[in-house]
Design a protein around this motif. Structure first.
Motif, PDB file in Angstrom:
ATOM      1  N   PHE A  39       0.869  -1.167   0.000  1.00  0.00           N
ATOM      2  CA  PHE A  39       0.000   0.000   0.000  1.00  0.00           C
ATOM      3  C   PHE A  39       0.912   1.224   0.000  1.00  0.00           C
ATOM      4  CE2 PHE A  39      -2.100  -3.496   2.048  1.00  0.00           C
ATOM      5  CZ  PHE A  39      -3.407  -3.451   1.598  1.00  0.00           C
ATOM      6  N   ARG A  40       0.805   2.055  -1.039  1.00  0.00           N
ATOM      7  CA  ARG A  40       1.700   3.203  -1.167  1.00  0.00           C
ATOM      8  C   ARG A  40       0.915   4.473  -1.455  1.00  0.00           C
ATOM      9  NH1 ARG A  40       4.853   0.059   0.809  1.00  0.00           N
ATOM     10  NH2 ARG A  40       6.553  -0.992  -0.239  1.00  0.00           N
ATOM     11  N   ASP A  41       1.204   5.510  -0.704  1.00  0.00           N
ATOM     12  CA  ASP A  41       0.702   6.850  -0.999  1.00  0.00           C
ATOM     13  C   ASP A  41       1.689   7.450  -1.995  1.00  0.00           C
ATOM     14  OD1 ASP A  41       0.144   9.559  -1.085  1.00  0.00           O
ATOM     15  OD2 ASP A  41       0.430   9.899   1.072  1.00  0.00           O
ATOM     16  N   PRO A  42       1.277   7.684  -3.242  1.00  0.00           N
ATOM     17  CA  PRO A  42       2.229   8.172  -4.244  1.00  0.00           C
ATOM     18  C   PRO A  42       2.825   9.534  -3.902  1.00  0.00           C
ATOM     19  CG  PRO A  42      -0.011   8.137  -5.125  1.00  0.00           C
ATOM     20  CD  PRO A  42      -0.061   7.490  -3.770  1.00  0.00           C
ATOM     21  N   ASP A  43       2.192  10.268  -3.013  1.00  0.00           N
ATOM     22  CA  ASP A  43       2.694  11.598  -2.643  1.00  0.00           C
ATOM     23  C   ASP A  43       3.572  11.582  -1.398  1.00  0.00           C
ATOM     24  OD1 ASP A  43       1.309  12.806  -4.772  1.00  0.00           O
ATOM     25  OD2 ASP A  43      -0.535  12.870  -3.581  1.00  0.00           O
ATOM     26  N   TYR A  44       3.743  10.422  -0.775  1.00  0.00           N
ATOM     27  CA  TYR A  44       4.534  10.354   0.454  1.00  0.00           C
ATOM     28  C   TYR A  44       6.009  10.549   0.140  1.00  0.00           C
ATOM     29  CZ  TYR A  44       6.531   8.535   4.814  1.00  0.00           C
ATOM     30  OH  TYR A  44       7.225   8.396   5.975  1.00  0.00           O
ATOM     31  N   SER A  45       6.638  11.434   0.890  1.00  0.00           N
ATOM     32  CA  SER A  45       8.071  11.667   0.730  1.00  0.00           C
ATOM     33  C   SER A  45       8.650  12.092   2.072  1.00  0.00           C
ATOM     34  CB  SER A  45       8.338  12.746  -0.323  1.00  0.00           C
ATOM     35  OG  SER A  45       7.956  14.021   0.164  1.00  0.00           O
ATOM     36  N   ALA A  46       9.970  12.062   2.159  1.00  0.00           N
ATOM     37  CA  ALA A  46      10.649  12.483   3.389  1.00  0.00           C
ATOM     38  C   ALA A  46      10.422  13.970   3.648  1.00  0.00           C
ATOM     39  CB  ALA A  46      12.136  12.173   3.288  1.00  0.00           C
ATOM     40  N   ILE A 121      -7.265   1.257   7.890  1.00  0.00           N
ATOM     41  CA  ILE A 121      -8.500   0.973   7.140  1.00  0.00           C
ATOM     42  C   ILE A 121      -9.149   2.272   6.675  1.00  0.00           C
ATOM     43  CG2 ILE A 121     -10.866   0.119   7.402  1.00  0.00           C
ATOM     44  CD1 ILE A 121      -9.666  -2.224   9.018  1.00  0.00           C
ATOM     45  N   THR A 122      -9.138   3.287   7.508  1.00  0.00           N
ATOM     46  CA  THR A 122      -9.701   4.584   7.116  1.00  0.00           C
ATOM     47  C   THR A 122      -8.942   5.158   5.922  1.00  0.00           C
ATOM     48  OG1 THR A 122     -10.474   5.045   9.359  1.00  0.00           O
ATOM     49  CG2 THR A 122     -10.187   6.943   7.892  1.00  0.00           C
ATOM     50  N   TYR A 123      -7.614   5.138   5.982  1.00  0.00           N
ATOM     51  CA  TYR A 123      -6.814   5.676   4.869  1.00  0.00           C
ATOM     52  C   TYR A 123      -7.026   4.868   3.595  1.00  0.00           C
ATOM     53  CZ  TYR A 123      -4.284   7.732   8.839  1.00  0.00           C
ATOM     54  OH  TYR A 123      -3.946   8.380   9.996  1.00  0.00           O
ATOM     55  N   TRP A 124      -7.077   3.538   3.730  1.00  0.00           N
ATOM     56  CA  TRP A 124      -7.189   2.654   2.573  1.00  0.00           C
ATOM     57  C   TRP A 124      -8.590   2.671   1.967  1.00  0.00           C
ATOM     58  CZ3 TRP A 124      -7.508  -3.335   3.273  1.00  0.00           C
ATOM     59  CH2 TRP A 124      -7.669  -3.955   2.027  1.00  0.00           C
ATOM     60  N   LEU A 125      -9.597   2.354   2.777  1.00  0.00           N
ATOM     61  CA  LEU A 125     -10.935   2.127   2.240  1.00  0.00           C
ATOM     62  C   LEU A 125     -11.793   3.385   2.161  1.00  0.00           C
ATOM     63  CD1 LEU A 125     -11.683  -1.254   4.043  1.00  0.00           C
ATOM     64  CD2 LEU A 125     -10.900  -0.894   1.682  1.00  0.00           C
ATOM     65  N   ASP A 126     -11.666   4.270   3.123  1.00  0.00           N
ATOM     66  CA  ASP A 126     -12.514   5.467   3.134  1.00  0.00           C
ATOM     67  C   ASP A 126     -11.881   6.615   2.352  1.00  0.00           C
ATOM     68  OD1 ASP A 126     -14.237   4.009   4.746  1.00  0.00           O
ATOM     69  OD2 ASP A 126     -13.470   4.867   6.604  1.00  0.00           O
ATOM     70  N   MET A 127     -10.614   6.889   2.632  1.00  0.00           N
ATOM     71  CA  MET A 127      -9.947   8.031   1.996  1.00  0.00           C
ATOM     72  C   MET A 127      -9.282   7.663   0.672  1.00  0.00           C
ATOM     73  SD  MET A 127      -8.357   9.679   5.493  1.00  0.00           S
ATOM     74  CE  MET A 127      -7.389  10.895   4.637  1.00  0.00           C
ATOM     75  N   LYS A 128      -9.038   6.362   0.466  1.00  0.00           N
ATOM     76  CA  LYS A 128      -8.435   5.845  -0.781  1.00  0.00           C
ATOM     77  C   LYS A 128      -7.117   6.553  -1.148  1.00  0.00           C
ATOM     78  CE  LYS A 128     -12.933   4.419  -2.519  1.00  0.00           C
ATOM     79  NZ  LYS A 128     -13.053   3.410  -1.531  1.00  0.00           N
ATOM     80  N   VAL A 129      -6.227   6.681  -0.162  1.00  0.00           N
ATOM     81  CA  VAL A 129      -4.959   7.373  -0.394  1.00  0.00           C
ATOM     82  C   VAL A 129      -3.886   6.457  -0.967  1.00  0.00           C
ATOM     83  CG1 VAL A 129      -5.405   9.061   1.438  1.00  0.00           C
ATOM     84  CG2 VAL A 129      -4.065   7.018   1.949  1.00  0.00           C
TER      85      VAL A 129
END
Length: 135
Positions: A39-46, A121-129
């Motif tokens: 599961f990866r947030d494409p905008d996540y960075s250091a 679960i909130t980030y994955w299923l509800d927010m779809k990040v």
């Protein structure tokens, strides 16, 4: 196909188990012995932060799957020295929990795991990040 999680030390929810099962059913190769779900947030960075990447490994025996581990990663360090490292690791096979301060018996995570799972679960299923990849 179902994921067995009732005998795990940590309270893995039916919601997580059911949704992981759905991902496994969508695979082209429906007969694997193991699967890793990223599961990866494409905008996540250091520099900007974001939602931590998560990796879940499962193994199959007959028609049932077991969760081997769930690992939450985060960047540590700054600038070009930043690298992804384990932030939280729930290793069901080894019976260990790891956080930034060290390794502990997995029972140590009884309070933090449900909070982590609810957020995930909130980030994955509800927010779809997350972009999700099953390999």
């Amino acid at each position: 196909m179902r994921i067995l999680y009732g005998d795990l030390v940590l309270p893995v929810s039916q919601q997580l188990g059911d949704n992981l099962s759905r991902l496994l059913l969508q695979r082209e190769n429906k007969e694997p012995r193991e699967a890793v779900i990223n599961f990866r947030d494409p905008d996540y960075s250091a520099e900007r932060g974001g939602y931590h990447p998560v990796e879940i490994r499962l193994e199959r025996s007959a028609h049932n799957w077991r969760i081997c581990y769930i690992t939450d990663f985060a960047y540590v360090g700054q600038g070009q020295d930043a690298e992804l490292a384990k932030s939280l690791d729930f290793d069901f096979q080894a019976g260990m929990f790891q956080d930034v301060s060290g390794y502990y018996p997995i029972e140590t995570a009884l309070q933090i795991y449900p909070i982590w799972e609810e957020n995930f679960i909130t980030y994955w299923l509800d927010m779809k990040v997350f972009d999700v990849e099953v390999s």
